[in-house]
Design a protein around this motif. Sequence first.
Motif, PDB file in Angstrom:
ATOM      1  N   ARG A  96       0.830  -1.207   0.000  1.00 25.82           N
ATOM      2  CA  ARG A  96       0.000   0.000   0.000  1.00 25.82           C
ATOM      3  C   ARG A  96       0.867   1.261   0.000  1.00 25.82           C
ATOM      4  O   ARG A  96       0.586   2.225  -0.722  1.00 25.82           O
ATOM      5  CB  ARG A  96      -0.921   0.015   1.224  1.00 25.82           C
ATOM      6  N   LEU A  97       1.922   1.249   0.803  1.00 26.48           N
ATOM      7  CA  LEU A  97       2.806   2.411   0.866  1.00 26.48           C
ATOM      8  C   LEU A  97       3.483   2.645  -0.488  1.00 26.48           C
ATOM      9  O   LEU A  97       3.571   3.786  -0.962  1.00 26.48           O
ATOM     10  CB  LEU A  97       3.852   2.210   1.958  1.00 26.48           C
ATOM     11  N   LYS A  98       3.950   1.592  -1.125  1.00 19.86           N
ATOM     12  CA  LYS A  98       4.585   1.736  -2.437  1.00 19.86           C
ATOM     13  C   LYS A  98       3.604   2.289  -3.467  1.00 19.86           C
ATOM     14  O   LYS A  98       3.979   3.126  -4.306  1.00 19.86           O
ATOM     15  CB  LYS A  98       5.127   0.384  -2.898  1.00 19.86           C
ATOM     16  N   ASP A  99       2.349   1.835  -3.396  1.00 22.11           N
ATOM     17  CA  ASP A  99       1.338   2.337  -4.332  1.00 22.11           C
ATOM     18  C   ASP A  99       1.091   3.830  -4.139  1.00 22.11           C
ATOM     19  O   ASP A  99       0.957   4.578  -5.112  1.00 22.11           O
ATOM     20  CB  ASP A  99       0.022   1.572  -4.145  1.00 22.11           C
ATOM     21  N   ILE A 100       1.037   4.274  -2.879  1.00 23.03           N
ATOM     22  CA  ILE A 100       0.814   5.695  -2.606  1.00 23.03           C
ATOM     23  C   ILE A 100       2.004   6.520  -3.063  1.00 23.03           C
ATOM     24  O   ILE A 100       1.855   7.574  -3.691  1.00 23.03           O
ATOM     25  CB  ILE A 100       0.540   5.922  -1.107  1.00 23.03           C
ATOM     26  N   LEU A 101       3.208   6.039  -2.766  1.00 25.73           N
ATOM     27  CA  LEU A 101       4.403   6.784  -3.135  1.00 25.73           C
ATOM     28  C   LEU A 101       4.560   6.912  -4.649  1.00 25.73           C
ATOM     29  O   LEU A 101       5.152   7.876  -5.144  1.00 25.73           O
ATOM     30  CB  LEU A 101       5.645   6.111  -2.545  1.00 25.73           C
ATOM     31  N   ALA A 102       4.002   5.954  -5.386  1.00 23.14           N
ATOM     32  CA  ALA A 102       4.075   6.015  -6.849  1.00 23.14           C
ATOM     33  C   ALA A 102       3.301   7.201  -7.403  1.00 23.14           C
ATOM     34  O   ALA A 102       3.537   7.626  -8.541  1.00 23.14           O
ATOM     35  CB  ALA A 102       3.543   4.716  -7.453  1.00 23.14           C
ATOM     36  N   THR A 103       2.398   7.764  -6.592  1.00 17.42           N
ATOM     37  CA  THR A 103       1.603   8.910  -7.033  1.00 17.42           C
ATOM     38  C   THR A 103       2.126  10.231  -6.466  1.00 17.42           C
ATOM     39  O   THR A 103       1.539  11.278  -6.729  1.00 17.42           O
ATOM     40  CB  THR A 103       0.136   8.738  -6.597  1.00 17.42           C
ATOM     41  N   ARG A 104       3.191  10.171  -5.675  1.00 23.41           N
ATOM     42  CA  ARG A 104       3.718  11.367  -5.014  1.00 23.41           C
ATOM     43  C   ARG A 104       5.011  11.836  -5.675  1.00 23.41           C
ATOM     44  O   ARG A 104       5.652  11.099  -6.429  1.00 23.41           O
ATOM     45  CB  ARG A 104       3.978  11.081  -3.531  1.00 23.41           C
ATOM     46  N   SER A 105       5.406  13.037  -5.346  1.00 26.49           N
ATOM     47  CA  SER A 105       6.598  13.632  -5.944  1.00 26.49           C
ATOM     48  C   SER A 105       7.893  13.181  -5.274  1.00 26.49           C
ATOM     49  O   SER A 105       8.979  13.365  -5.809  1.00 26.49           O
ATOM     50  CB  SER A 105       6.512  15.162  -5.872  1.00 26.49           C
ATOM     51  N   ARG A 106       7.785  12.567  -4.097  1.00 26.00           N
ATOM     52  CA  ARG A 106       8.970  12.166  -3.335  1.00 26.00           C
ATOM     53  C   ARG A 106       8.955  10.649  -3.172  1.00 26.00           C
ATOM     54  O   ARG A 106       7.942  10.055  -2.809  1.00 26.00           O
ATOM     55  CB  ARG A 106       8.932  12.837  -1.949  1.00 26.00           C
ATOM     56  N   SER A 107      10.074  10.016  -3.407  1.00 30.97           N
ATOM     57  CA  SER A 107      10.158   8.558  -3.323  1.00 30.97           C
ATOM     58  C   SER A 107      10.922   8.138  -2.070  1.00 30.97           C
ATOM     59  O   SER A 107      11.566   8.946  -1.405  1.00 30.97           O
ATOM     60  CB  SER A 107      10.835   7.981  -4.566  1.00 30.97           C
ATOM     61  N   ALA A 108      10.839   6.845  -1.767  1.00 28.65           N
ATOM     62  CA  ALA A 108      11.550   6.271  -0.629  1.00 28.65           C
ATOM     63  C   ALA A 108      11.720   4.780  -0.864  1.00 28.65           C
ATOM     64  O   ALA A 108      10.975   4.165  -1.629  1.00 28.65           O
ATOM     65  CB  ALA A 108      10.792   6.517   0.674  1.00 28.65           C
ATOM     66  N   VAL A 109      12.694   4.205  -0.203  1.00 30.70           N
ATOM     67  CA  VAL A 109      12.884   2.753  -0.224  1.00 30.70           C
ATOM     68  C   VAL A 109      12.028   2.142   0.881  1.00 30.70           C
ATOM     69  O   VAL A 109      12.073   2.598   2.025  1.00 30.70           O
ATOM     70  CB  VAL A 109      14.368   2.390  -0.005  1.00 30.70           C
ATOM     71  N   VAL A 110      11.237   1.151   0.549  1.00 29.86           N
ATOM     72  CA  VAL A 110      10.393   0.471   1.529  1.00 29.86           C
ATOM     73  C   VAL A 110      10.996  -0.898   1.813  1.00 29.86           C
ATOM     74  O   VAL A 110      11.125  -1.733   0.914  1.00 29.86           O
ATOM     75  CB  VAL A 110       8.941   0.321   1.025  1.00 29.86           C
ATOM     76  N   GLU A 111      11.389  -1.114   3.058  1.00 27.82           N
ATOM     77  CA  GLU A 111      11.998  -2.374   3.486  1.00 27.82           C
ATOM     78  C   GLU A 111      11.018  -3.136   4.371  1.00 27.82           C
ATOM     79  O   GLU A 111      10.498  -2.587   5.346  1.00 27.82           O
ATOM     80  CB  GLU A 111      13.281  -2.105   4.273  1.00 27.82           C
ATOM     81  N   THR A 112      10.765  -4.392   4.023  1.00 32.19           N
ATOM     82  CA  THR A 112       9.870  -5.247   4.808  1.00 32.19           C
ATOM     83  C   THR A 112      10.693  -6.374   5.405  1.00 32.19           C
ATOM     84  O   THR A 112      11.128  -7.283   4.686  1.00 32.19           O
ATOM     85  CB  THR A 112       8.749  -5.824   3.926  1.00 32.19           C
ATOM     86  N   ARG A 113      10.905  -6.305   6.707  1.00 39.05           N
ATOM     87  CA  ARG A 113      11.782  -7.269   7.379  1.00 39.05           C
ATOM     88  C   ARG A 113      11.205  -7.630   8.739  1.00 39.05           C
ATOM     89  O   ARG A 113      10.438  -6.855   9.326  1.00 39.05           O
ATOM     90  CB  ARG A 113      13.187  -6.686   7.534  1.00 39.05           C
TER      91      ARG A 113
END
Length: 255
Positions: free
Chosen positions: A62-79
């Motif tokens: 869900r976070l990756k989907d939201i970030l795909a629509t925003r101007s700022r990106s981030a690395v999402v780590e699931t651990r």
Amino acid sequence: MPGKKSKKHAKPFSELVQVVAHKLRPPFGIVLGSPGEVADLIQRLPPGDITCYQMDLFQSARLKDILATRSRSAVVETRPDLWDLPPMLHTLIYPVPLGGERALKLDMIEQAYHVLEPHGALFVLSPYEKDDLFQPALKKIFGRVHTPMDGDNKIFWCQRDAEHPRRRHEITYQVRVDAETSYRFLSRPGVFGYGFYDEGARALVETMALTEGQRVLDLGCGVGTNGIIAARTVGPTGFVAMADSNVRAIALTDL
């Protein structure tokens, strides 16, 4: 209870973080948080690399989907653990959920210490007007805690200045299978059934009708209690697969 709900409308975390914006230095990390809140926080951070830690695959997607629509990106780590993150971060932000599991909050600030570089800082954003949990807990780990105040919420921040031993929050418990047999399970905060065998899970085991050689899929397996008990029934000719969106749960089933 860790704190009392504010009677006023609480500031969003994305606004609250502006109170300490002058103290934030990259690289940044964000600990858990709902996807929408995290995405909004990212937009307010100063320039720099951002890593978002999540424990649940669904929340991460869900976070990756939201970030795909925003101007700022981030690395999402699931651990399974926060201290599994590869980089050493200078600024770590923990947007604390309203309610939520007390043990998981303590576990996250304990693990946060070990992903900060020397002199890096943890910022805890609390949804409570009065918070009784974090100040003593942070002081025990970091030594000194600062509490700048502005608006409806409370902010705690502290700095990593010395080495601190790793301490894992976990509970082992026994589940009796029959008069002669019991199994021991290891549980950790953030996983369903932390520290106890859930009555609903117990009822499912008592009513499930399995025979030797069957194939079983345990969806939402938690620490693996029902899947492991099922494996005892289906025997070596059967097969049990356990699945959970929580990667910490999956890690525990392997222990």
